[in-house]
Design an enzyme around this catalytic site. Structure first.
Site, PDB file in Angstrom:
ATOM      1  N   CYS A 130      40.968  48.812  46.367  1.00 48.73           N
ATOM      2  CA  CYS A 130      42.143  47.964  46.582  1.00 48.73           C
ATOM      3  C   CYS A 130      43.415  48.726  46.240  1.00 48.73           C
ATOM      4  O   CYS A 130      44.390  48.709  46.998  1.00 48.73           O
ATOM      5  CB  CYS A 130      42.033  46.696  45.743  1.00 48.73           C
ATOM      6  SG  CYS A 130      43.371  45.507  46.036  1.00 48.73           S
ATOM      7  N   CYS A 131      43.416  49.403  45.091  1.00 50.93           N
ATOM      8  CA  CYS A 131      44.587  50.196  44.703  1.00 50.93           C
ATOM      9  C   CYS A 131      44.853  51.305  45.720  1.00 50.93           C
ATOM     10  O   CYS A 131      46.008  51.650  45.988  1.00 50.93           O
ATOM     11  CB  CYS A 131      44.383  50.801  43.317  1.00 50.93           C
ATOM     12  SG  CYS A 131      44.425  49.611  41.950  1.00 50.93           S
ATOM     13  N   CYS A 213      50.345  44.192  39.903  1.00 52.63           N
ATOM     14  CA  CYS A 213      50.067  43.087  40.816  1.00 52.63           C
ATOM     15  C   CYS A 213      49.693  41.843  40.004  1.00 52.63           C
ATOM     16  O   CYS A 213      49.061  41.931  38.954  1.00 52.63           O
ATOM     17  CB  CYS A 213      48.930  43.461  41.758  1.00 52.63           C
ATOM     18  SG  CYS A 213      49.355  44.756  42.948  1.00 52.63           S
ATOM     19  N   CYS A 216      46.075  41.130  38.795  1.00 52.05           N
ATOM     20  CA  CYS A 216      45.499  42.170  37.934  1.00 52.05           C
ATOM     21  C   CYS A 216      46.278  42.373  36.643  1.00 52.05           C
ATOM     22  O   CYS A 216      46.078  43.376  35.947  1.00 52.05           O
ATOM     23  CB  CYS A 216      45.423  43.489  38.697  1.00 52.05           C
ATOM     24  SG  CYS A 216      44.372  43.415  40.162  1.00 52.05           S
ATOM     25  N   CYS A 241      45.506  52.884  38.184  1.00 54.15           N
ATOM     26  CA  CYS A 241      45.393  52.530  39.595  1.00 54.15           C
ATOM     27  C   CYS A 241      45.119  53.741  40.465  1.00 54.15           C
ATOM     28  O   CYS A 241      44.759  53.599  41.628  1.00 54.15           O
ATOM     29  CB  CYS A 241      46.672  51.836  40.071  1.00 54.15           C
ATOM     30  SG  CYS A 241      48.146  52.856  39.935  1.00 54.15           S
TER      31      CYS A 241
END
Length: 260
Positions: A130-131, A213, A216, A241
């Site tokens: 995702c990062c 984010c 998170c 990240c």
């Protein structure tokens, strides 16, 4: 603000010696001096801001001294509203443009199909993926053509960052990373913000010293490290990240990115 009369040419052939010399020079300067020195070396200088309190200090210095440094941010699509609102406020306050770099929707869709939209909670692999989609790919675009990458990394942010230098060679991106606030502690940051009346994210007053984010990031408890609220469900040594981790750019986890 006294700036040494030094001309430096940074190249990959002499990267270690050049970076060590630059690191020693920056150690003897204040924040404005460090930024001015780097801006005068030649080559594109880029500052990536996450709108956290450290980054606001650097943005203020760039804007106040009208330095030729590009200010960019990674608008991941999952930031807190308070963070997004602060972008506009900061631009207006300092008369600068903060250029936004966003992930590609196709990459987000491919990630969601593979892991689920919130699959980052399920495994480190999924979170890193995702990062990679929301941060690393946009970062690569933001740093295209850059010779110097300025960050707000500080030694006091976490154990992973305790040895952060003022200058380091990023071999993957073939540029020099400048950590202009490496030796500042959080009390120095707060004092500077108060003295200069710098706008900051209101989440800092709600227990969020480090803000990423929204899904998170959580508020921290008294006595916890500054970055304890980032990816809190993971072990401390994995709480990055990938922006500032060697190898993350070229060797991401199992990719959810479609071939184009």
């Amino acid at each position: 603000m006294e700036i040494p009369d030094v001309t430096m040419t940074i190249n990959s052939t002499n990267a270690s010696a050049d970076t060590a010399s630059l690191d020693a020079t920056l150690a003897g300067l204040d924040l404005a001096g460090r930024l001015s020195f780097v801006a005068g070396l030649g080559g594109r200088a880029v500052f990536t801001t996450s709108l956290g309190i450290e980054d606001q200090v650097i943005t203020a210095a760039i804007g106040t001294h009208r330095l030729p440094i590009d200010v960019v941010t990674l608008e991941t699509g999952r930031l807190f509203k308070e963070t997004v609102d602060l972008i506009d406020e900061t631009e207006e306050r300092f008369g600068i443009e903060i250029r936004r770099f966003r992930p590609e929707q196709d990459d987000i869709d491919a990630y969601a199909a593979k892991y689920g939209l919130n699959g980052f909670y399920e495994s480190v692999e999924a979170r890193h993926a995702c990062c990679h989609v929301r941060k690393l790919i946009p970062l690569g675009k933001a740093l295209e053509g850059a010779a110097f990458w300025i960050t707000g990394l500080r030694r006091g942010q976490s154990g992973n960052r305790a040895a952060t230098p003022f200058a380091e060679f990023d071999a993957e991106r073939n540029l020099i990373k400048i950590n202009a606030l490496a030796d500042w502690d959080i009390e120095q940051i707060r004092a500077y913000v108060a003295e200069e009346n710098i706008p900051v994210n209101p989440l800092h007053q709600r227990g969020y010293p480090s803000i990423g984010c929204e899904p998170c990031t959580r508020a921290i408890k008294p006595g916890e490290p500054e970055r304890a609220g980032r990816w809190w469900w993971e072990n401390d040594e994995k709480r990055e990240c990938g922006l500032h981790v060697a190898g993350a750019e070229q060797t991401p986890p199992v990719s959810a990115i479609p071939q184009r």
